[in-house]
Motif scaffolding. Structure first.
Motif, PDB file in Angstrom:
ATOM      1  N   ILE A  55       3.288 -14.715 -10.604  1.00  0.00           N
ATOM      2  CA  ILE A  55       2.559 -15.489  -9.596  1.00  0.00           C
ATOM      3  C   ILE A  55       1.402 -14.665  -9.052  1.00  0.00           C
ATOM      4  O   ILE A  55       1.524 -13.463  -8.845  1.00  0.00           O
ATOM      5  N   CYS A  56       0.266 -15.331  -8.875  1.00  0.00           N
ATOM      6  CA  CYS A  56      -0.890 -14.690  -8.259  1.00  0.00           C
ATOM      7  C   CYS A  56      -0.771 -14.826  -6.743  1.00  0.00           C
ATOM      8  O   CYS A  56      -0.665 -15.940  -6.225  1.00  0.00           O
ATOM      9  N   PRO A  57      -0.765 -13.698  -6.047  1.00  0.00           N
ATOM     10  CA  PRO A  57      -0.707 -13.787  -4.589  1.00  0.00           C
ATOM     11  C   PRO A  57      -2.030 -14.291  -4.022  1.00  0.00           C
ATOM     12  O   PRO A  57      -3.086 -14.067  -4.620  1.00  0.00           O
ATOM     13  N   PRO A  58      -1.964 -14.975  -2.880  1.00  0.00           N
ATOM     14  CA  PRO A  58      -3.196 -15.483  -2.278  1.00  0.00           C
ATOM     15  C   PRO A  58      -4.029 -14.351  -1.680  1.00  0.00           C
ATOM     16  O   PRO A  58      -3.520 -13.248  -1.468  1.00  0.00           O
ATOM     17  N   GLY A  59      -5.266 -14.625  -1.395  1.00  0.00           N
ATOM     18  CA  GLY A  59      -6.167 -13.616  -0.821  1.00  0.00           C
ATOM     19  C   GLY A  59      -6.083 -13.555   0.688  1.00  0.00           C
ATOM     20  O   GLY A  59      -7.104 -13.551   1.366  1.00  0.00           O
ATOM     21  N   ALA A  91      -4.310  -6.145   3.060  1.00  0.00           N
ATOM     22  CA  ALA A  91      -3.722  -4.931   3.644  1.00  0.00           C
ATOM     23  C   ALA A  91      -2.780  -4.268   2.639  1.00  0.00           C
ATOM     24  O   ALA A  91      -2.758  -3.038   2.516  1.00  0.00           O
ATOM     25  N   ALA A  92      -1.995  -5.078   1.915  1.00  0.00           N
ATOM     26  CA  ALA A  92      -1.087  -4.545   0.902  1.00  0.00           C
ATOM     27  C   ALA A  92      -1.878  -3.846  -0.201  1.00  0.00           C
ATOM     28  O   ALA A  92      -1.475  -2.788  -0.690  1.00  0.00           O
ATOM     29  N   ARG A  93      -2.988  -4.424  -0.594  1.00  0.00           N
ATOM     30  CA  ARG A  93      -3.839  -3.814  -1.622  1.00  0.00           C
ATOM     31  C   ARG A  93      -4.396  -2.489  -1.115  1.00  0.00           C
ATOM     32  O   ARG A  93      -4.399  -1.487  -1.828  1.00  0.00           O
ATOM     33  N   ALA A  94      -4.852  -2.468   0.147  1.00  0.00           N
ATOM     34  CA  ALA A  94      -5.403  -1.242   0.722  1.00  0.00           C
ATOM     35  C   ALA A  94      -4.348  -0.139   0.800  1.00  0.00           C
ATOM     36  O   ALA A  94      -4.668   1.040   0.635  1.00  0.00           O
ATOM     37  N   ARG A  95      -3.082  -0.510   1.010  1.00  0.00           N
ATOM     38  CA  ARG A  95      -1.997   0.468   1.080  1.00  0.00           C
ATOM     39  C   ARG A  95      -1.504   0.888  -0.309  1.00  0.00           C
ATOM     40  O   ARG A  95      -0.691   1.785  -0.429  1.00  0.00           O
ATOM     41  N   GLY A  96      -1.980   0.215  -1.345  1.00  0.00           N
ATOM     42  CA  GLY A  96      -1.584   0.565  -2.696  1.00  0.00           C
ATOM     43  C   GLY A  96      -0.341  -0.146  -3.195  1.00  0.00           C
ATOM     44  O   GLY A  96       0.213   0.223  -4.228  1.00  0.00           O
ATOM     45  N   TYR A  97       0.118  -1.176  -2.491  1.00  0.00           N
ATOM     46  CA  TYR A  97       1.301  -1.928  -2.921  1.00  0.00           C
ATOM     47  C   TYR A  97       0.987  -2.841  -4.102  1.00  0.00           C
ATOM     48  O   TYR A  97       1.875  -3.178  -4.868  1.00  0.00           O
ATOM     49  N   LEU A  98      -0.248  -3.287  -4.198  1.00  0.00           N
ATOM     50  CA  LEU A  98      -0.666  -4.217  -5.248  1.00  0.00           C
ATOM     51  C   LEU A  98      -1.727  -3.552  -6.108  1.00  0.00           C
ATOM     52  O   LEU A  98      -2.616  -2.870  -5.598  1.00  0.00           O
ATOM     53  N   ARG A  99      -1.656  -3.805  -7.401  1.00  0.00           N
ATOM     54  CA  ARG A  99      -2.633  -3.247  -8.339  1.00  0.00           C
ATOM     55  C   ARG A  99      -3.778  -4.240  -8.552  1.00  0.00           C
ATOM     56  O   ARG A  99      -3.606  -5.440  -8.380  1.00  0.00           O
ATOM     57  N   SER A 100      -4.909  -3.719  -8.970  1.00  0.00           N
ATOM     58  CA  SER A 100      -6.040  -4.580  -9.307  1.00  0.00           C
ATOM     59  C   SER A 100      -5.674  -5.419 -10.526  1.00  0.00           C
ATOM     60  O   SER A 100      -4.929  -4.975 -11.393  1.00  0.00           O
ATOM     61  N   GLY A 101      -6.224  -6.641 -10.572  1.00  0.00           N
ATOM     62  CA  GLY A 101      -5.924  -7.502 -11.699  1.00  0.00           C
ATOM     63  C   GLY A 101      -6.792  -8.730 -11.734  1.00  0.00           C
ATOM     64  O   GLY A 101      -7.779  -8.833 -11.010  1.00  0.00           O
ATOM     65  N   PHE A 102      -6.397  -9.694 -12.575  1.00  0.00           N
ATOM     66  CA  PHE A 102      -7.233 -10.860 -12.852  1.00  0.00           C
ATOM     67  C   PHE A 102      -6.963 -12.064 -11.947  1.00  0.00           C
ATOM     68  O   PHE A 102      -7.582 -13.106 -12.120  1.00  0.00           O
ATOM     69  N   CYS A 103      -6.047 -11.962 -10.986  1.00  0.00           N
ATOM     70  CA  CYS A 103      -5.818 -13.085 -10.070  1.00  0.00           C
ATOM     71  C   CYS A 103      -7.078 -13.323  -9.233  1.00  0.00           C
ATOM     72  O   CYS A 103      -7.860 -12.392  -9.014  1.00  0.00           O
ATOM     73  N   PRO A 104      -7.276 -14.555  -8.745  1.00  0.00           N
ATOM     74  CA  PRO A 104      -8.464 -14.833  -7.934  1.00  0.00           C
ATOM     75  C   PRO A 104      -8.614 -13.901  -6.722  1.00  0.00           C
ATOM     76  O   PRO A 104      -9.720 -13.629  -6.298  1.00  0.00           O
ATOM     77  N   SER A 105      -7.505 -13.373  -6.224  1.00  0.00           N
ATOM     78  CA  SER A 105      -7.560 -12.452  -5.083  1.00  0.00           C
ATOM     79  C   SER A 105      -7.920 -11.027  -5.514  1.00  0.00           C
ATOM     80  O   SER A 105      -8.021 -10.133  -4.683  1.00  0.00           O
ATOM     81  N   GLY A 106      -8.086 -10.807  -6.838  1.00  0.00           N
ATOM     82  CA  GLY A 106      -8.471  -9.501  -7.343  1.00  0.00           C
ATOM     83  C   GLY A 106      -7.308  -8.559  -7.620  1.00  0.00           C
ATOM     84  O   GLY A 106      -7.516  -7.390  -7.918  1.00  0.00           O
ATOM     85  N   VAL A 107      -6.084  -9.058  -7.510  1.00  0.00           N
ATOM     86  CA  VAL A 107      -4.913  -8.232  -7.771  1.00  0.00           C
ATOM     87  C   VAL A 107      -4.180  -8.724  -9.019  1.00  0.00           C
ATOM     88  O   VAL A 107      -4.432  -9.823  -9.502  1.00  0.00           O
ATOM     89  N   ALA A 108      -3.271  -7.901  -9.495  1.00  0.00           N
ATOM     90  CA  ALA A 108      -2.454  -8.272 -10.656  1.00  0.00           C
ATOM     91  C   ALA A 108      -1.367  -9.247 -10.220  1.00  0.00           C
ATOM     92  O   ALA A 108      -0.920  -9.218  -9.068  1.00  0.00           O
ATOM     93  N   PRO A 109      -0.925 -10.119 -11.119  1.00  0.00           N
ATOM     94  CA  PRO A 109       0.156 -11.033 -10.759  1.00  0.00           C
ATOM     95  C   PRO A 109       1.433 -10.263 -10.427  1.00  0.00           C
ATOM     96  O   PRO A 109       1.667  -9.169 -10.933  1.00  0.00           O
ATOM     97  N   LEU A 110       2.227 -10.854  -9.560  1.00  0.00           N
ATOM     98  CA  LEU A 110       3.522 -10.296  -9.199  1.00  0.00           C
ATOM     99  C   LEU A 110       4.592 -10.889 -10.103  1.00  0.00           C
ATOM    100  O   LEU A 110       4.455 -12.018 -10.567  1.00  0.00           O
ATOM    101  N   ILE A 111       5.665 -10.132 -10.335  1.00  0.00           N
ATOM    102  CA  ILE A 111       6.851 -10.662 -11.004  1.00  0.00           C
ATOM    103  C   ILE A 111       7.936 -10.656  -9.935  1.00  0.00           C
ATOM    104  O   ILE A 111       8.381  -9.596  -9.494  1.00  0.00           O
ATOM    105  N   LYS A 112       8.333 -11.836  -9.500  1.00  0.00           N
ATOM    106  CA  LYS A 112       9.322 -11.971  -8.429  1.00  0.00           C
ATOM    107  C   LYS A 112      10.231 -13.157  -8.718  1.00  0.00           C
ATOM    108  O   LYS A 112       9.861 -14.088  -9.440  1.00  0.00           O
ATOM    109  N   ILE A 113      11.397 -13.132  -8.089  1.00  0.00           N
ATOM    110  CA  ILE A 113      12.340 -14.237  -8.222  1.00  0.00           C
ATOM    111  C   ILE A 113      12.209 -15.155  -7.006  1.00  0.00           C
ATOM    112  O   ILE A 113      12.004 -14.689  -5.882  1.00  0.00           O
ATOM    113  N   VAL A 114      12.289 -16.447  -7.236  1.00  0.00           N
ATOM    114  CA  VAL A 114      12.240 -17.428  -6.158  1.00  0.00           C
ATOM    115  C   VAL A 114      13.621 -17.480  -5.510  1.00  0.00           C
ATOM    116  O   VAL A 114      14.623 -17.723  -6.191  1.00  0.00           O
ATOM    117  N   ILE A 115      13.674 -17.241  -4.185  1.00  0.00           N
ATOM    118  CA  ILE A 115      14.962 -17.340  -3.488  1.00  0.00           C
ATOM    119  C   ILE A 115      14.991 -18.517  -2.520  1.00  0.00           C
ATOM    120  O   ILE A 115      16.056 -18.850  -2.012  1.00  0.00           O
TER     121      ILE A 115
END
Length: 178
Positions: free
Chosen positions: A61-65, A71-95
């Motif tokens: 899933i691409c996280p929203p911008g 803030a997560a990107r600035a802290r280094g939690y998210l990597r750069s990528g091709f999502c519209p928000s400029g980060v890499a997609p996340l791999i997460k489970i829907v709970i």
């Protein structure tokens, strides 16, 4: 330039072109490399999802911008990528999906059932404070995401995310857990 040097340049050029074509083909085929410990490291594939996301689905899933994601990107939690928000997609489970109640306390509960491996951290790995989101109902068109990895940055901290960012189901191809 000697014939040997020209030959080496030709071989290197061909290898570079082949590597670029291989990467482009893999990306076009839905293959991604996971380098984060939230899920096993290695090669994954995005499988199209032709239905609404459901509890238990492991997604790309691409996280929203949002401000939280910036803030997560600035802290280094998210990597750069091709999502519209400029980060890499996340791999997460829907709970949790729209209409379900998510309770955030020492751990996470959905509709009164505790989610395993969902304890909240007060600080990240560098000692910076983490603020969990308030409890609430997942709104229409959103999903609540989780990873059992203790240091995962997921919906416990950034809240539900739009289902419109779902790229598809995450399928392990060649992975390992370090």
């Amino acid at each position: 330039m000697t014939a040997q040097q020209r030959g080496a340049i030709v071989v290197l050029s061909m290898a570079t072109v082949a590597a670029i074509l291989l990467v482009m083909t893999a990306v076009a085929g839905g293959y991604r490399i996971n380098l984060t410990p939230s899920e096993p490291l290695g090669l994954w594939r995005i499988i199209p999802l032709h239905r609404p996301a459901a509890v238990g689905d492991l997604l790309f899933i691409c996280p929203p911008g949002t401000a939280a994601m910036r803030a997560a990107r600035a802290r280094g939690y998210l990597r750069s990528g091709f999502c519209p928000s400029g980060v890499a997609p996340l791999i997460k489970i829907v709970i949790a999906v729209a209409g379900q109640h998510v309770e955030i306390g020492a751990s996470v509960s959905v509709d009164g059932r505790r989610v395993s491996s969902s304890s909240l951290a007060l600080r990240d790995g560098k000692g910076r404070p983490l603020t969990p989101i308030p409890s609430g109902i997942v709104p229409p068109g959103y999903v609540f995401l989780h990873s059992a990895f203790p240091g995962s940055y997921d919906s416990r901290y950034f809240g539900p995310v739009p289902a419109s960012g779902i790229l598809g189901l995450a399928q392990e191809v060649f992975t390992y857990v370090p």
